[in-house]
Design a protein around this motif. Structure first.
Motif, PDB file in Angstrom:
ATOM      1  N   UNK A  27       0.845  -1.284  -0.149  1.00 29.91           N
ATOM      2  CA  UNK A  27      -0.014   0.036   0.020  1.00 29.91           C
ATOM      3  C   UNK A  27       0.831   1.067  -0.025  1.00 29.91           C
ATOM      4  N   UNK A  28       2.044   1.307   0.768  1.00 29.55           N
ATOM      5  CA  UNK A  28       2.781   2.558   0.938  1.00 29.55           C
ATOM      6  C   UNK A  28       3.656   2.630  -0.287  1.00 29.55           C
ATOM      7  N   UNK A  32       2.724   5.849  -2.932  1.00 27.51           N
ATOM      8  CA  UNK A  32       4.059   6.893  -3.118  1.00 27.51           C
ATOM      9  C   UNK A  32       3.796   7.695  -4.348  1.00 27.51           C
ATOM     10  N   UNK A  33       4.571   8.838  -4.260  1.00 29.55           N
ATOM     11  CA  UNK A  33       4.406   9.797  -5.555  1.00 29.55           C
ATOM     12  C   UNK A  33       5.328   9.390  -6.569  1.00 29.55           C
ATOM     13  N   UNK A  38      10.385   3.735  -4.506  1.00 29.13           N
ATOM     14  CA  UNK A  38       9.762   3.117  -3.270  1.00 29.13           C
ATOM     15  C   UNK A  38      10.011   1.828  -3.274  1.00 29.13           C
ATOM     16  N   UNK A  39       9.885   1.231  -4.649  1.00 26.68           N
ATOM     17  CA  UNK A  39      10.186  -0.197  -4.965  1.00 26.68           C
ATOM     18  C   UNK A  39      11.650  -0.461  -4.793  1.00 26.68           C
ATOM     19  N   UNK A  41      13.773   0.938  -3.086  1.00 26.77           N
ATOM     20  CA  UNK A  41      14.120   0.967  -1.613  1.00 26.77           C
ATOM     21  C   UNK A  41      13.771  -0.211  -0.977  1.00 26.77           C
ATOM     22  N   UNK A  42      12.738  -0.642  -1.349  1.00 30.22           N
ATOM     23  CA  UNK A  42      12.329  -1.909  -0.562  1.00 30.22           C
ATOM     24  C   UNK A  42      13.069  -3.110  -1.112  1.00 30.22           C
ATOM     25  N   UNK A  43      13.520  -3.123  -2.446  1.00 22.74           N
ATOM     26  CA  UNK A  43      13.937  -4.356  -2.976  1.00 22.74           C
ATOM     27  C   UNK A  43      15.443  -4.458  -2.801  1.00 22.74           C
ATOM     28  N   UNK A  44      16.282  -3.311  -2.554  1.00 24.72           N
ATOM     29  CA  UNK A  44      17.474  -3.150  -2.513  1.00 24.72           C
ATOM     30  C   UNK A  44      17.894  -3.951  -1.230  1.00 24.72           C
ATOM     31  N   UNK A  45      17.537  -3.812   0.004  1.00 23.96           N
ATOM     32  CA  UNK A  45      18.078  -4.820   0.988  1.00 23.96           C
ATOM     33  C   UNK A  45      17.956  -6.135   0.942  1.00 23.96           C
TER      34      UNK A  45
END
Length: 68
Positions: A27-28, A32-33, A38-39, A41-45
């Protein structure tokens, strides 16, 4: 080869978290704009951790040979 499998495992894990909306991550990202950022940022770690784990597991036989 182990690093590639770790990369795929990390990407799949992050994708499942976003698709199942665990912790409202999907959802976040959707609201997101800049969803691409955002994807990433979530995927990298997840991907980096998977690559590191895959490389470590792939190097285990070689590290055992060096100890002898």
């Amino acid at each position: 080869m182990s690093s590639v499998s770790g990369l795929l495992a990390g990407a799949v894990a992050a994708g499942v978290l976003m698709m199942l909306d665990i912790g409202s991550i999907g959802t976040l990202v959707a609201r997101s704009t800049d969803p691409l950022l955002a994807t990433a940022t979530v995927l990298a770690p997840f991907v980096l951790t998977g690559v590191a784990a895959g490389a470590a597991i792939g190097l285990l036989p070689y590290l055992r040979k060096l100890r002898r």
